[in-house]
Design an enzyme around this catalytic site. Structure first.
Site, PDB file in Angstrom:
ATOM      1  CB  ALA A 161      -5.739   2.018  11.606  1.00  0.00           C
ATOM      2  CG  ASP A 179      -1.585  -6.363   3.598  1.00  0.00           C
ATOM      3  OD1 ASP A 179      -1.826  -5.349   2.912  1.00  0.00           O
ATOM      4  OD2 ASP A 179      -2.437  -6.896   4.335  1.00  0.00           O
ATOM      5  CG  ASN A 215      -6.745  -0.247   0.357  1.00  0.00           C
ATOM      6  OD1 ASN A 215      -5.653  -0.027  -0.175  1.00  0.00           O
ATOM      7  ND2 ASN A 215      -6.863  -0.643   1.620  1.00  0.00           N
ATOM      8  CG  HIS A 229      -2.883   2.572   9.122  1.00  0.00           C
ATOM      9  ND1 HIS A 229      -4.129   2.972   8.704  1.00  0.00           N
ATOM     10  CD2 HIS A 229      -2.724   1.317   8.667  1.00  0.00           C
ATOM     11  CE1 HIS A 229      -4.714   2.000   8.028  1.00  0.00           C
ATOM     12  NE2 HIS A 229      -3.881   0.972   7.980  1.00  0.00           N
ATOM     13  CG  HIS A 241      -3.555 -10.465   2.920  1.00  0.00           C
ATOM     14  ND1 HIS A 241      -4.785 -11.081   2.981  1.00  0.00           N
ATOM     15  CD2 HIS A 241      -3.773  -9.215   2.468  1.00  0.00           C
ATOM     16  CE1 HIS A 241      -5.701 -10.229   2.585  1.00  0.00           C
ATOM     17  NE2 HIS A 241      -5.127  -9.096   2.256  1.00  0.00           N
ATOM     18  NE  ARG A 281      -2.249   3.366   3.651  1.00  0.00           N
ATOM     19  CZ  ARG A 281      -2.958   2.288   3.897  1.00  0.00           C
ATOM     20  NH1 ARG A 281      -3.818   1.823   3.013  1.00  0.00           N
ATOM     21  NH2 ARG A 281      -2.831   1.654   5.037  1.00  0.00           N
ATOM     22  CE  LYS A 331      -7.499  -6.837  -2.139  1.00  0.00           C
ATOM     23  NZ  LYS A 331      -6.275  -7.013  -1.400  1.00  0.00           N
ATOM     24  CG  HIS A 354      -1.852  -1.128   1.318  1.00  0.00           C
ATOM     25  ND1 HIS A 354      -3.164  -1.049   0.913  1.00  0.00           N
ATOM     26  CD2 HIS A 354      -1.668  -2.409   1.721  1.00  0.00           C
ATOM     27  CE1 HIS A 354      -3.756  -2.228   1.077  1.00  0.00           C
ATOM     28  NE2 HIS A 354      -2.867  -3.077   1.574  1.00  0.00           N
TER      29      HIS A 354
END
Ligand code: DOR
Ligand code: ZN
Length: 364
Positions: free
Chosen positions: A274, A260, A41, A264, A187, A16, A106, A14
């Site tokens: 989170a 993964d 996401n 955060h 994952h 972001r 996804k 990720h």
């Protein structure tokens, strides 16, 4: 001891959006990563194939351009999957496959994890035109394999959990309806999922994170180590043993690295935590440590070959792109980890709070 490996690929991570993106990309480049599959996401999600970013979503084209401008140009491969939503159409799959922008889609279980509110039930997709078009064009389906909408007691107990239910109940139906669909079970965390993948036909593989190879639910609960909180949550010793066995089976081709890594800036809040473990900067070291915990001697050629398959070779083979011809090195030496400083604030990596020293160091 010095390990020289081809640069590796993170086939689930990720990055972001916004000003911190460049810091996350750089942390991956700094750990010898040659390329990544960047999860869609984001906020808003990557829910279209082409065109400019709009208020309600990025396209693969616009998000990939943003990533490249944030330093991702240096990657040999950058795959952005399309987030499957109620707006996804068969025409988007045909268009994306023809233009070459679309390589993967996804699946998120609705409300199943961070920014998963745009997902739809797997039952609504099985047998439908979108999956059929993906089969036809050899587009990979990346699956977050957890049954959505379960009550707390069904979500996780000693006999079953959201993941085991998904792999026992949903996956056989999916594979029966779409036998040619290329699927990555992402994952995975349980023996049930590991055995499903090991016994599944050729176009089905899986990614495994460092945290699921290293830790169990006990480690998370003992002291409520929230930096270890991710979804699917870490499971039990028998599950970890099955994952370790999967990645240390000689000649295995189905299991590969997907960290993964999920930054955060605010992890624990007044009303919860989170989900996501950030492993930018330390993922290959953690994988090497996990292989050693699984009994692999990385001083031997056999041991190095096992790690190399998992980290550097199987993922590219599954996604149909060449492994890297450049190398990176790790040496057996204690090394420090620190919070990544980003324009959005510091992001502490997973080992924070775990009482763990890194025992491998990336040779800069
Ligand atoms: O722990 C997780 N964090 N699991 C996911 O599926 C999403 C990710 C995130 O985006 O933070
Ligand atoms: Zn993820």
């Amino acid at each position: 001891m010095l390990l020289t490996l081809p640069r590796w690929f993170d086939l689930h991570t990720h990055f972001r959006q916004g000003p911190a993106m460049a810091s996350y990309v750089q942390a991956h480049l700094d750990m010898g990563c040659a390329g990544a599959l960047a999860m869609p996401n984001t906020q808003p999600p990557v829910a279209r194939v082409s065109g400019a970013a709009e208020a309600d979503g990025w396209s693969i084209e616009s998000y990939a351009a943003e990533l490249r401008a944030a330093g991702g140009e240096a990657f040999e491969q950058l795959i952005v999957p399309l987030y499957l939503t109620r707006q996804t159409t068969e025409a988007m799959i045909h268009e994306g496959a023809t233009s070459g922008l679309l390589r993967a889609c996804k699946y998120y279980p609705p409300h199943g994890t961070t920014n998963a509110e745009h997902g739809l039930p797997m039952d609504d997709l099985i047998g439908g035109d979108v999956f059929r078009a993906m089969e036809e064009h050899r587009i990979v389906l990346c699956i977050h394999g957890e049954q959505h909408g379960l009550s707390g007691s069904d979500y996780l107990d000693a006999q079953q959990n959201a993941e085991t239910r998904f792999y026992r109940e949903r996956m056989p139906r999916l594979v029966a309806a779409h036998p040619n669909l290329r699927i990555v079970c992402e994952h995975i965390t349980t023996r049930v999922a590991a055995e499903f993948v090991a016994g599944a036909p050729e176009p089905i593989g899986a990614t495994i994170t460092p945290q699921h190879l290293l830790y169990t639910l006990g480690h998370l609960i003992q002291g409520l180590k929230y930096h270890l909180y991710c979804l699917p949550i870490v499971k039990f010793q028998d599950d970890r043993a099955a994952l370790r066995q999967a990645v240390t089976t000689l000649g295995q081709t189905k299991f590969f690295a997907g960290t993964d890594s999920a930054p955060h800036t605010t992890k624990a809040t007044a009303c919860g935590c989170a989900a996501g473990c950030f492993t930018g900067g330390c993922a290959p070291q953690l994988y090497a440590m996990a292989f050693e915990k699984a009994g692999v001697d990385l001083g031997t050629t056999d041991g190095q070959t096992l790690l190399e398959r998992f980290l550097c070779l199987n993922g590219p083979a599954f996604y149909d792109f060449p492994a890297s011809t450049r190398c990176f090195q790790m040496e057996k030496a204690r090394s420090q980890f620190a919070a990544l400083e980003t324009p959005a604030g510091p992001v502490p990596p997973l080992p924070t709070g775990m009482g763990l020293d890194l025992t491998w160091r990336i040779v800069p």
